[in-house]
Design a protein around this motif. Sequence first.
Motif, PDB file in Angstrom:
ATOM      1  N   GLN A  84      34.744  42.416  47.621  1.00  0.00           N
ATOM      2  CA  GLN A  84      36.057  42.642  47.016  1.00  0.00           C
ATOM      3  C   GLN A  84      36.872  41.354  46.947  1.00  0.00           C
ATOM      4  OE1 GLN A  84      37.414  45.419  45.701  1.00  0.00           O
ATOM      5  NE2 GLN A  84      39.349  44.439  45.300  1.00  0.00           N
ATOM      6  N   TYR A  87      35.549  38.936  44.286  1.00  0.00           N
ATOM      7  CA  TYR A  87      35.345  39.513  42.957  1.00  0.00           C
ATOM      8  C   TYR A  87      36.069  38.674  41.896  1.00  0.00           C
ATOM      9  CZ  TYR A  87      34.799  43.032  39.351  1.00  0.00           C
ATOM     10  OH  TYR A  87      34.450  43.691  38.205  1.00  0.00           O
ATOM     11  N   VAL A  89      38.152  38.526  39.232  1.00  0.00           N
ATOM     12  CA  VAL A  89      39.066  39.460  38.574  1.00  0.00           C
ATOM     13  C   VAL A  89      39.334  39.096  37.119  1.00  0.00           C
ATOM     14  CG1 VAL A  89      41.395  40.426  38.632  1.00  0.00           C
ATOM     15  CG2 VAL A  89      40.170  40.017  40.755  1.00  0.00           C
ATOM     16  N   ARG A 142      35.560  49.775  44.895  1.00  0.00           N
ATOM     17  CA  ARG A 142      36.534  48.911  44.222  1.00  0.00           C
ATOM     18  C   ARG A 142      37.575  49.728  43.462  1.00  0.00           C
ATOM     19  NH1 ARG A 142      38.244  44.322  42.810  1.00  0.00           N
ATOM     20  NH2 ARG A 142      38.859  43.805  40.702  1.00  0.00           N
ATOM     21  N   GLN A 143      37.126  50.744  42.735  1.00  0.00           N
ATOM     22  CA  GLN A 143      38.056  51.554  41.947  1.00  0.00           C
ATOM     23  C   GLN A 143      39.020  52.336  42.839  1.00  0.00           C
ATOM     24  OE1 GLN A 143      38.356  51.033  38.688  1.00  0.00           O
ATOM     25  NE2 GLN A 143      36.742  49.544  39.105  1.00  0.00           N
ATOM     26  N   LEU A 146      41.502  49.803  44.266  1.00  0.00           N
ATOM     27  CA  LEU A 146      42.510  49.416  43.272  1.00  0.00           C
ATOM     28  C   LEU A 146      43.500  50.547  43.017  1.00  0.00           C
ATOM     29  CD1 LEU A 146      40.357  47.382  40.739  1.00  0.00           C
ATOM     30  CD2 LEU A 146      41.928  46.516  42.494  1.00  0.00           C
ATOM     31  N   TRP A 147      43.033  51.769  43.091  1.00  0.00           N
ATOM     32  CA  TRP A 147      43.930  52.912  42.931  1.00  0.00           C
ATOM     33  C   TRP A 147      44.943  52.934  44.078  1.00  0.00           C
ATOM     34  CZ3 TRP A 147      44.184  57.546  45.926  1.00  0.00           C
ATOM     35  CH2 TRP A 147      45.030  58.512  45.379  1.00  0.00           C
ATOM     36  N   ARG A 150      47.519  49.824  43.622  1.00  0.00           N
ATOM     37  CA  ARG A 150      48.201  49.591  42.343  1.00  0.00           C
ATOM     38  C   ARG A 150      49.698  49.468  42.575  1.00  0.00           C
ATOM     39  NH1 ARG A 150      47.568  54.984  42.638  1.00  0.00           N
ATOM     40  NH2 ARG A 150      49.299  56.299  42.015  1.00  0.00           N
ATOM     41  N   SER A 161      48.691  44.142  46.882  1.00  0.00           N
ATOM     42  CA  SER A 161      48.433  43.997  45.450  1.00  0.00           C
ATOM     43  C   SER A 161      47.251  43.068  45.210  1.00  0.00           C
ATOM     44  CB  SER A 161      49.661  43.476  44.734  1.00  0.00           C
ATOM     45  OG  SER A 161      49.891  42.145  45.087  1.00  0.00           O
ATOM     46  N   GLU A 162      46.539  43.330  44.133  1.00  0.00           N
ATOM     47  CA  GLU A 162      45.352  42.542  43.807  1.00  0.00           C
ATOM     48  C   GLU A 162      45.708  41.087  43.566  1.00  0.00           C
ATOM     49  OE1 GLU A 162      42.408  42.574  40.210  1.00  0.00           O
ATOM     50  OE2 GLU A 162      42.037  44.256  41.554  1.00  0.00           O
TER      51      GLU A 162
END
Length: 165
Positions: A84, A87, A89, A142-143, A146-147, A150, A161-162
Amino acid sequence: MAKEQSVLLLMWIASVLLLCMTGRRRVRATVLLVLLFQTMTWLLSLVLTNLSLFEFPVRELPKATAINFTFEFILFPTFAVWFQYTYPVRKSKARQLGHYALYATIFVVFYNLMAHFTSLVKFHGSPFWLYLTLPANLYINRQVFLWFVREEPGKSVAGLSEKRL
Protein backbone atom coordinates in the motif's frame (compact mmCIF):
# COMPACT_ATOMS: atom_id res chain seq x y z
CA MET A 1 12.40 -28.26 13.82
CA ALA A 2 14.95 -25.75 15.13
CA LYS A 3 15.48 -24.38 11.61
CA GLU A 4 11.77 -23.68 11.22
CA GLN A 5 11.57 -22.00 14.64
CA SER A 6 14.53 -19.80 13.71
CA VAL A 7 12.89 -18.82 10.42
CA LEU A 8 9.65 -17.96 12.23
CA LEU A 9 11.58 -15.84 14.74
CA LEU A 10 13.34 -14.01 11.90
CA MET A 11 9.97 -13.37 10.25
CA TRP A 12 8.65 -11.85 13.47
CA ILE A 13 11.71 -9.63 13.86
CA ALA A 14 11.62 -8.49 10.22
CA SER A 15 7.88 -7.80 10.34
CA VAL A 16 8.03 -5.80 13.55
CA LEU A 17 10.98 -3.77 12.25
CA LEU A 18 9.21 -3.08 8.94
CA LEU A 19 6.02 -2.05 10.72
CA CYS A 20 8.01 0.26 13.01
CA MET A 21 9.60 1.86 9.94
CA THR A 22 6.22 3.11 8.68
CA GLY A 23 6.51 6.20 10.87
CA ARG A 24 4.51 7.84 13.61
CA ARG A 25 2.09 9.69 11.35
CA ARG A 26 1.08 6.43 9.67
CA VAL A 27 0.35 4.41 12.82
CA ARG A 28 -3.43 4.45 12.45
CA ALA A 29 -3.29 3.73 8.72
CA THR A 30 -0.84 0.88 9.36
CA VAL A 31 -3.05 -0.66 12.05
CA LEU A 32 -6.06 -0.41 9.73
CA LEU A 33 -4.16 -2.07 6.87
CA VAL A 34 -2.87 -4.85 9.11
CA LEU A 35 -6.32 -5.61 10.51
CA LEU A 36 -7.94 -5.57 7.07
CA PHE A 37 -5.36 -7.90 5.58
CA GLN A 38 -5.38 -10.21 8.61
CA THR A 39 -9.11 -10.66 8.24
CA MET A 40 -8.92 -11.46 4.55
CA THR A 41 -5.88 -13.75 4.74
CA TRP A 42 -7.34 -15.65 7.66
CA LEU A 43 -10.56 -16.38 5.77
CA LEU A 44 -8.81 -17.17 2.49
CA SER A 45 -6.18 -19.36 4.15
CA LEU A 46 -8.81 -21.35 6.00
CA VAL A 47 -10.64 -22.00 2.73
CA LEU A 48 -7.47 -22.92 0.81
CA THR A 49 -6.23 -25.15 3.62
CA ASN A 50 -9.58 -26.93 3.80
CA LEU A 51 -9.45 -27.42 0.03
CA SER A 52 -6.04 -29.09 0.63
CA LEU A 53 -4.19 -26.75 -1.73
CA PHE A 54 -1.47 -26.36 0.87
CA GLU A 55 -0.72 -27.25 4.45
CA PHE A 56 1.47 -25.99 7.25
CA PRO A 57 3.23 -28.98 8.88
CA VAL A 58 5.03 -26.74 11.40
CA ARG A 59 2.89 -24.06 13.00
CA GLU A 60 2.67 -22.17 16.25
CA LEU A 61 -0.86 -23.11 17.27
CA PRO A 62 -1.38 -26.67 15.97
CA LYS A 63 -4.47 -27.38 18.06
CA ALA A 64 -6.18 -24.09 17.26
CA THR A 65 -5.96 -23.85 13.48
CA ALA A 66 -4.45 -25.45 10.39
CA ILE A 67 -2.78 -22.23 9.23
CA ASN A 68 0.55 -20.70 10.22
CA PHE A 69 0.01 -17.79 12.59
CA THR A 70 3.22 -15.96 11.67
CA PHE A 71 2.54 -16.09 7.93
CA GLU A 72 -1.10 -15.09 8.03
CA PHE A 73 -1.22 -12.63 10.92
CA ILE A 74 2.17 -10.94 10.95
CA LEU A 75 4.26 -11.41 7.80
CA PHE A 76 1.66 -11.08 5.05
CA PRO A 77 -0.13 -8.11 6.62
CA THR A 78 3.26 -6.39 6.82
CA PHE A 79 3.70 -7.25 3.17
CA ALA A 80 0.31 -5.67 2.42
CA VAL A 81 1.23 -2.51 4.33
CA TRP A 82 4.35 -2.05 2.22
CA PHE A 83 2.37 -2.82 -0.91
CA GLN A 84 0.00 0.00 0.00
CA TYR A 85 2.71 2.49 0.94
CA THR A 86 4.72 1.88 -2.23
CA TYR A 87 1.68 1.81 -4.55
CA PRO A 88 2.20 4.13 -7.58
CA VAL A 89 -0.91 6.27 -7.09
CA ARG A 90 -0.52 8.84 -9.82
CA LYS A 91 1.21 6.58 -12.35
CA SER A 92 -0.03 4.76 -15.44
CA LYS A 93 -2.30 1.72 -15.23
CA ALA A 94 0.55 -0.41 -16.61
CA ARG A 95 2.78 0.69 -13.74
CA GLN A 96 0.03 -0.06 -11.24
CA LEU A 97 -0.56 -3.52 -12.73
CA GLY A 98 3.20 -4.05 -12.66
CA HIS A 99 3.14 -3.22 -8.96
CA TYR A 100 0.58 -5.98 -8.37
CA ALA A 101 2.65 -8.38 -10.51
CA LEU A 102 5.87 -7.52 -8.65
CA TYR A 103 4.36 -8.08 -5.22
CA ALA A 104 2.61 -11.28 -6.34
CA THR A 105 5.92 -12.58 -7.71
CA ILE A 106 7.78 -11.72 -4.50
CA PHE A 107 5.05 -13.46 -2.51
CA VAL A 108 5.06 -16.62 -4.65
CA VAL A 109 8.86 -16.83 -4.72
CA PHE A 110 8.95 -16.45 -0.93
CA TYR A 111 6.31 -19.16 -0.48
CA ASN A 112 8.19 -21.49 -2.84
CA LEU A 113 11.45 -20.90 -0.98
CA MET A 114 9.73 -21.68 2.30
CA ALA A 115 8.25 -24.86 0.79
CA HIS A 116 11.57 -25.94 -0.68
CA PHE A 117 13.93 -25.21 2.21
CA THR A 118 11.73 -25.60 5.31
CA SER A 119 8.76 -27.58 6.57
CA LEU A 120 6.72 -24.45 7.19
CA VAL A 121 4.53 -24.85 4.12
CA LYS A 122 3.78 -27.74 1.78
CA PHE A 123 2.04 -27.33 -1.58
CA HIS A 124 -0.37 -29.85 -3.03
CA GLY A 125 -0.28 -29.10 -6.72
CA SER A 126 0.84 -25.94 -8.45
CA PRO A 127 1.27 -22.70 -6.50
CA PHE A 128 -0.10 -20.83 -9.55
CA TRP A 129 -3.35 -20.12 -7.70
CA LEU A 130 -1.32 -17.76 -5.49
CA TYR A 131 -0.94 -15.48 -8.53
CA LEU A 132 -4.73 -15.26 -8.59
CA THR A 133 -5.55 -14.97 -4.91
CA LEU A 134 -2.87 -12.53 -3.75
CA PRO A 135 -3.49 -9.73 -6.27
CA ALA A 136 -7.24 -10.09 -5.69
CA ASN A 137 -6.67 -9.93 -1.94
CA LEU A 138 -4.39 -6.89 -2.28
CA TYR A 139 -6.88 -5.15 -4.58
CA ILE A 140 -9.78 -5.70 -2.18
CA ASN A 141 -7.61 -4.60 0.74
CA ARG A 142 -6.64 -1.43 -1.13
CA GLN A 143 -10.22 -0.58 -2.09
CA VAL A 144 -11.54 -1.09 1.45
CA PHE A 145 -8.65 0.95 2.85
CA LEU A 146 -9.32 3.80 0.40
CA TRP A 147 -13.00 3.67 1.31
CA PHE A 148 -12.07 4.08 4.99
CA VAL A 149 -9.68 6.97 4.40
CA ARG A 150 -11.62 8.91 1.77
CA GLU A 151 -11.89 12.57 2.48
CA GLU A 152 -15.08 14.51 2.68
CA PRO A 153 -14.95 17.98 1.10
CA GLY A 154 -13.38 20.34 3.58
CA LYS A 155 -12.43 17.62 6.09
CA SER A 156 -9.36 15.52 6.69
CA VAL A 157 -9.86 12.04 8.05
CA ALA A 158 -7.50 11.91 11.02
CA GLY A 159 -4.29 11.92 9.03
CA LEU A 160 -5.22 8.90 6.94
CA SER A 161 -5.71 10.58 3.58
CA GLU A 162 -3.96 8.98 0.64
CA LYS A 163 -2.15 12.25 -0.08
CA ARG A 164 -0.18 11.79 3.14
CA LEU A 165 0.65 8.10 2.63
